[in-house]
Design an enzyme around this catalytic site. Structure first.
Site, short mmCIF file in Angstrom:
data_model
loop_
_atom_site.label_atom_id
_atom_site.label_comp_id
_atom_site.label_asym_id
_atom_site.label_seq_id
_atom_site.Cartn_x
_atom_site.Cartn_y
_atom_site.Cartn_z
N ASP A 296 0.84 -1.21 0.00
CA ASP A 296 0.00 0.00 0.00
C ASP A 296 0.87 1.25 0.00
O ASP A 296 0.37 2.37 -0.04
CB ASP A 296 -1.01 -0.01 1.16
CG ASP A 296 -0.35 -0.08 2.51
OD1 ASP A 296 0.90 -0.17 2.58
OD2 ASP A 296 -1.08 -0.05 3.53
N SER A 297 2.21 1.06 0.00
CA SER A 297 3.13 2.19 -0.23
C SER A 297 2.89 2.77 -1.62
O SER A 297 3.38 3.86 -1.93
CB SER A 297 4.59 1.74 -0.08
OG SER A 297 4.84 0.57 -0.82
N ASP B 95 -1.10 -6.08 -0.21
CA ASP B 95 -1.55 -5.45 1.03
C ASP B 95 -3.07 -5.25 1.01
O ASP B 95 -3.62 -4.72 0.03
CB ASP B 95 -0.91 -4.05 1.17
CG ASP B 95 0.37 -4.09 2.00
OD1 ASP B 95 0.54 -5.02 2.81
OD2 ASP B 95 1.19 -3.17 1.83
N LYS C 128 -1.44 -9.35 2.82
CA LYS C 128 -0.70 -8.92 4.02
C LYS C 128 -1.58 -7.94 4.79
O LYS C 128 -2.26 -7.11 4.19
CB LYS C 128 0.62 -8.25 3.64
CG LYS C 128 1.35 -7.65 4.84
CD LYS C 128 2.83 -7.37 4.53
CE LYS C 128 3.13 -6.05 3.87
NZ LYS C 128 2.67 -4.84 4.57
N GLU D 71 -1.69 -5.47 8.58
CA GLU D 71 -0.89 -4.86 9.64
C GLU D 71 -1.59 -5.03 10.98
O GLU D 71 -2.76 -4.70 11.12
CB GLU D 71 -0.71 -3.35 9.36
CG GLU D 71 0.08 -3.07 8.10
CD GLU D 71 0.32 -1.57 7.87
OE1 GLU D 71 -0.05 -0.74 8.73
OE2 GLU D 71 0.88 -1.24 6.81
N GLU E 293 8.89 -4.16 10.66
CA GLU E 293 9.36 -2.88 10.13
C GLU E 293 9.90 -2.00 11.26
O GLU E 293 9.23 -1.76 12.26
CB GLU E 293 8.20 -2.17 9.40
CG GLU E 293 8.61 -0.83 8.81
CD GLU E 293 7.63 -0.28 7.78
OE1 GLU E 293 6.67 -0.99 7.41
OE2 GLU E 293 7.83 0.87 7.34
#
Ligand code: KIV
Length: 272
Positions: free
Chosen positions: A52-53, A91, A121, A123, A190
């Protein structure tokens, strides 16, 4: 050629667990489009993350929060069309899985069905346990992401190193153990202290892939545009730049502009 490139025709979630067991480090990079994914996959990367970057890198947003599920599906399907060997992880974007487990599953199913990605993925740790369980129960492989989780940036307030204090470090280790127990196939850590990351990697059998988490983990991930030096204003300590594409591209664009203006381009050989 890496051991993995010789050994694995296609990378699966099982290959990654095997690599950890065999002590082979896992390489992972981001891609958001067909052309970049083709180059990265062809080079032999093990895992491509449609991160999602993309919200920052492709769309120019300040955070990862604005990117939508539809946009992630667009990026992921472009990447999947290019990939022959890498495992593609996509993501789940902010807002598509935090509110309830049924919505989380619906979002994960959309990613799998509409993009052809191989896994998702998410978070977070125990706060999203029920969502992770439901996605895993549907047969969708899940990669976890702990430490600095950019979707929670407004809770943290800064992008500084996480889990420096004992209490947060203990919670992180507990969350990692929980993700392994639930059946996640890997975990991104991270921006956490290297000693803590190594401890986590040694405590669980699934691979831990670090970004700013030191060398004691099972693999490394970077944002491709950062390691190529395209995003030249971003220089955290963990980033190794392999090219200075910002300068090289600027020079190329300047030469093109100059050639057009001076009528040097196109030459006789470059026309019909
Ligand atoms: O979105 C992303 O690129 C990521 C990496 C930084 C791990 O989550």
């Amino acid at each position: 050629m890496s051991v993995a490139k010789k050994q694995y025709k296609r990378i699966t979630t099982k290959s990654l667990v095997e690599m950890k067991a065999n002590g082979e480090k896992i390489s992972m990079l981001t891609a958001y489009d067909y052309t970049m994914a083709k180059i990265v996959d062809g080079a032999g990367i093990d895992v491509i993350l449609v991160g999602d970057s993309a919200s920052n890198v492709m769309a120019g947003h300040e955070t990862t929060l604005p990117i939508t599920l539809d946009e992630m599906i667009y990026h992921a399907s472009s990447v999947v069309r290019a990939v022959e060997r890498s495992l593609v992880v996509v993501d789940l974007p902010f807002g598509s899985y935090q509110s309830d487990p049924k919505e989380a599953l619906r979002s994960a199913i959309r990613i799998m069905k509409e993009s052809g990605g191989h896994s998702i993925k998410v978070e977070g740790g125990k706060e999203i346990k029920e969502s992770i369980k439901r996605i895993l129960n549907a047969g969708i492989p899940v990669m976890g992401h702990l430490g600095l989780t950019p979707q929670s940036i407004y809770k943290f307030g800064t992008y500084t190193v996480r889990a420096k204090e004992e209490e947060e470090a203990e919670k992180l280790l507990e969350d990692a153990l929980m993700l392994e127990r639930l059946g996640c196939f890997a975990l991104v850590l991270e921006k956490v202290p290297a000693a803590l990351a190594e401890k986590v990697a040694k405590s669980i059998s699934i691979p831990v892939i670090g970004i700013g988490a030191g060398s004691g983990v099972d693999g490394q991930v970077l944002v491709t545009h950062d390691m190529l030096g395209m995003t030249h204003e971003f220089h955290p300590r963990f980033l190794r730049r392999y090219l200075d594409l910002y300068s090289e591209m600027t020079t190329a664009f300047e030469s093109y502009i100059s050639d057009v203006k001076s009528k040097d381009f196109p030459s006789e050989k470059e026309q019909y």
